[in-house]
Design an enzyme around this catalytic site. Structure first.
Site, PDB file in Angstrom:
ATOM      1  N   HIS A  18       0.830  -1.197   0.000  1.00 19.10           N
ATOM      2  CA  HIS A  18       0.000   0.000   0.000  1.00 19.10           C
ATOM      3  C   HIS A  18       0.873   1.259   0.000  1.00 19.10           C
ATOM      4  O   HIS A  18       0.584   2.224  -0.720  1.00 19.10           O
ATOM      5  CB  HIS A  18      -0.920   0.012   1.224  1.00 19.10           C
ATOM      6  CG  HIS A  18      -2.010  -0.995   1.156  1.00 19.10           C
ATOM      7  ND1 HIS A  18      -3.346  -0.657   1.108  1.00 19.10           N
ATOM      8  CD2 HIS A  18      -1.993  -2.350   1.106  1.00 19.10           C
ATOM      9  CE1 HIS A  18      -4.087  -1.753   1.040  1.00 19.10           C
ATOM     10  NE2 HIS A  18      -3.275  -2.797   1.052  1.00 19.10           N
ATOM     11  N   ASP A 117      -6.229   5.659   3.020  1.00 17.63           N
ATOM     12  CA  ASP A 117      -6.346   4.268   2.589  1.00 17.63           C
ATOM     13  C   ASP A 117      -7.630   3.650   3.160  1.00 17.63           C
ATOM     14  O   ASP A 117      -8.344   4.266   3.957  1.00 17.63           O
ATOM     15  CB  ASP A 117      -5.108   3.498   3.058  1.00 17.63           C
ATOM     16  CG  ASP A 117      -4.734   2.333   2.163  1.00 17.63           C
ATOM     17  OD1 ASP A 117      -5.608   1.814   1.450  1.00 17.63           O
ATOM     18  OD2 ASP A 117      -3.545   1.935   2.188  1.00 17.63           O
ATOM     19  N   SER A 280       6.443 -10.348  -2.485  1.00 11.24           N
ATOM     20  CA  SER A 280       7.038 -10.503  -1.153  1.00 11.24           C
ATOM     21  C   SER A 280       6.041 -10.970  -0.099  1.00 11.24           C
ATOM     22  O   SER A 280       6.432 -11.407   0.979  1.00 11.24           O
ATOM     23  CB  SER A 280       7.658  -9.178  -0.703  1.00 11.24           C
ATOM     24  OG  SER A 280       6.663  -8.158  -0.668  1.00 11.24           O
ATOM     25  N   HIS A 359       1.672 -14.010  -9.668  1.00  9.68           N
ATOM     26  CA  HIS A 359       0.451 -14.081  -8.866  1.00  9.68           C
ATOM     27  C   HIS A 359      -0.614 -13.080  -9.286  1.00  9.68           C
ATOM     28  O   HIS A 359      -1.628 -12.933  -8.614  1.00  9.68           O
ATOM     29  CB  HIS A 359       0.804 -13.863  -7.397  1.00  9.68           C
ATOM     30  CG  HIS A 359       1.478 -12.538  -7.132  1.00  9.68           C
ATOM     31  ND1 HIS A 359       2.649 -12.167  -7.756  1.00  9.68           N
ATOM     32  CD2 HIS A 359       1.145 -11.500  -6.322  1.00  9.68           C
ATOM     33  CE1 HIS A 359       3.004 -10.955  -7.331  1.00  9.68           C
ATOM     34  NE2 HIS A 359       2.107 -10.535  -6.470  1.00  9.68           N
ATOM     35  N   SER A 364       3.388  -6.551 -10.693  1.00 11.92           N
ATOM     36  CA  SER A 364       4.099  -7.639 -11.360  1.00 11.92           C
ATOM     37  C   SER A 364       3.640  -7.803 -12.804  1.00 11.92           C
ATOM     38  O   SER A 364       4.457  -7.991 -13.719  1.00 11.92           O
ATOM     39  CB  SER A 364       3.904  -8.956 -10.600  1.00 11.92           C
ATOM     40  OG  SER A 364       4.594  -8.928  -9.370  1.00 11.92           O
ATOM     41  N   GLU A 367       5.102  -4.999 -14.823  1.00 15.84           N
ATOM     42  CA  GLU A 367       6.540  -5.211 -15.020  1.00 15.84           C
ATOM     43  C   GLU A 367       6.790  -6.266 -16.101  1.00 15.84           C
ATOM     44  O   GLU A 367       7.689  -6.119 -16.932  1.00 15.84           O
ATOM     45  CB  GLU A 367       7.202  -5.630 -13.703  1.00 15.84           C
ATOM     46  CG  GLU A 367       7.372  -4.489 -12.715  1.00 15.84           C
ATOM     47  CD  GLU A 367       8.024  -4.931 -11.413  1.00 15.84           C
ATOM     48  OE1 GLU A 367       8.527  -6.075 -11.354  1.00 15.84           O
ATOM     49  OE2 GLU A 367       8.027  -4.148 -10.449  1.00 15.84           O
ATOM     50  N   GLY A 382      -7.401 -13.161  -2.769  1.00 18.65           N
ATOM     51  CA  GLY A 382      -8.020 -11.852  -2.861  1.00 18.65           C
ATOM     52  C   GLY A 382      -8.132 -11.243  -4.242  1.00 18.65           C
ATOM     53  O   GLY A 382      -8.571 -11.884  -5.210  1.00 18.65           O
TER      54      GLY A 382
END
Length: 461
Positions: A18, A117, A280, A359, A364, A367, A382
């Site tokens: 976040h 948030d 991570s 995932h 990701s 990238e 999720g």
């Protein structure tokens, strides 16, 4: 307020998944000029956040918050990277305890806007009396918010929360153009977390909806080109303005790839290597790791796998559990299994890497696209499930690993089939289109400029 000056306070949840998008947004705002930012985080996170800011550090102040002691929360834990899943719930309690400090800071700083948030809807109660515009910033895709975080999910006159069975179907009015009208049972069961209360505290859904209801606007890390129908649906559902920041496109990595990996990768032909990594904070159970490794072995391609484990676990023991007997000997020379951090962007951009198993985390996927890799999507929890569906089905980017509907189990054959599909000659889906879109500096500058213009106009209104 001076016409050429604006002060924005940002308050991300204490998870680096976040904090990072908030930092990226701060950099975008200050780069446009006329904006300074104060970002709030727990004391222990301040050095890392300051390092993440890079050249923007001069225009962004990081204000430390002292977390109260919460029974059950490990001493000194100030981000989700340091705690278990239950610890993350207690971290929300600790963040709630910073309310007096946040109130004092807002009263002292008197910013023009507050970007907050999901976890802290109460900041709107502090901002309103001070005339501060409060905007909820979602670090998730619009499709995730559209499927899960909308008022239609509270059912009936009593407003009861949905069951897992209810969550297998999209909510009322969901965009008809979507390819995600339903989800399998195992994903719906996982989504139930969002509607579950822990330690007597509000569930994630209630925190999000309370923040949306009390906010002046929503900000989402996306763009109309990729998620237009879902953005429009959210706007209609919540009756609030929605500002979009554009996707976060990574800057080219600095420095050189670590020599041992550069040497190993360079021993293979162009686009031959399959790289698998899950971020991570996404962890594969031992049985899933076994099937992944056996699936990659059976592709007969060279592969580089990164497997991480929750903090506090015995990494060596966990890795041994997931590694099939004889695997290391059979794949010697063409397979690497690594735990810990690696230079992911460098690896993805290496000429020998052609496929990226991941995932379906937003960063990701972007990238991988920017690096020109074929994508295999293996979401584990999720919003990752909805991201995978968005990219593979709506945007036609990447191959999803087939799963069993009841429990999400996948086998080695499902992994190898997905890799073979993604790597087949001529099978690129719309990957080239979206890579060109993400790499077009003029397009990305327009998206950034449009957001900053809309944001400033909204705050000054």
């Amino acid at each position: 307020m001076a016409v050429d000056s604006m002060h924005v306070v940002m308050f991300p949840f204490l998870a680096f998944g976040h904090i990072s998008p908030f930092v990226q947004l701060a950099r975008k705002l200050v780069a446009a000029g006329g904006v300074r930012v104060t970002l709030l985080s727990a004391e222990a996170n301040v050095p890392r956040v300051e390092a993440m800011l890079g050249p923007a550090a001069g225009a962004v102040a990081v204000a430390p918050l002292r977390l109260q002691r919460v029974p059950g929360l490990p001493e000194g834990a100030e981000s989700t990277a340091e705690v278990s899943a239950d610890g993350a719930e207690l971290l929300k309690v600790a963040v709630d305890g910073t309310r007096p400090q946040v109130a004092a800071l807002l009263a002292e700083l008197r910013p023009d806007a507050l970007l907050f948030d999901f976890a802290t809807p109460w900041v709107t109660e502090l901002a309103a009396p001070l005339g501060i515009k409060a905007l909820q910033f979602s670090v998730f895709s619009a499709v995730s918010g559209a499927y899960l975080m909308n008022p239609a999910r509270r059912l009936g006159a009593g407003g009861q929360l949905p069951t897992a069975d209810d969550l297998t179907s999209a909510p009322a009015g969901f965009p008809p153009s979507s390819n995600i009208a339903t989800v399998p049972a195992y994903q719906a069961a996982d989504f139930s977390y969002v509607f579950t209360s822990f330690h007597g505290e509000p569930c994630v859904y209630d925190r999000v909806l309370a923040g949306v209801k009390a906010s002046d606007a929503l900000v989402i890390k996306t763009c109309f080109e990729m998620e237009g129908p879902y953005i429009n649906y959210l706007t209609a559902q919540h009756g609030k303005p929605v500002l979009v920041t554009g996707p976060v496109v990574p800057e080219p990595p600095q420095g050189e790839l670590e020599e041992r990996w550069a040497k190993w990768l360079s021993s293979f032909p162009d686009n031959a290597v399959v790289f698998a990594s899950f971020g991570s904070e996404t962890f594969l159970p031992a049985a899933a790791a076994t099937e992944l490794l056996l699936g990659l072995e059976s592709t007969n391609r060279p592969f580089f796998v990164v497997l991480n484990f929750p903090k506090g676990t015995d990494t060596k023991a966990e890795l041994a559990k997931g590694t099939p007997p004889g695997f290391a000997e059979r794949t010697k020379g063409r397979g690497v299994v690594h735990t810990g951090w690696v230079q992911q962007q460098h690896i993805l951009r290496h000429r020998s890497v052609g496929c990226f198993v991941n995932h379906a985390g937003l960063s990701s996927v972007v990238e991988g696209l920017v690096a020109g890799c074929r994508l295999v999507l293996l979401p584990m929890k999720g919003d990752q499930y909805l991201n995978a569906a968005l990219f593979a089905r709506d945007l036609r980017v990447g191959a999803e690993v087939a799963r069993r509907d009841s429990d999400g189990w996948f086998g080695r054959g499902d992994v190898s089939d997905a890799v073979d599909t993604a790597m087949a000659d001529g099978w690129e889906g719309q990957g080239i289109k979206w890579r060109d879109f993400l790499m077009d500096d003029a397009v990305q500058k327009r998206l950034a400029d449009d957001f900053v213009t809309d944001f400033k106009k909204f705050v000054r209104a």
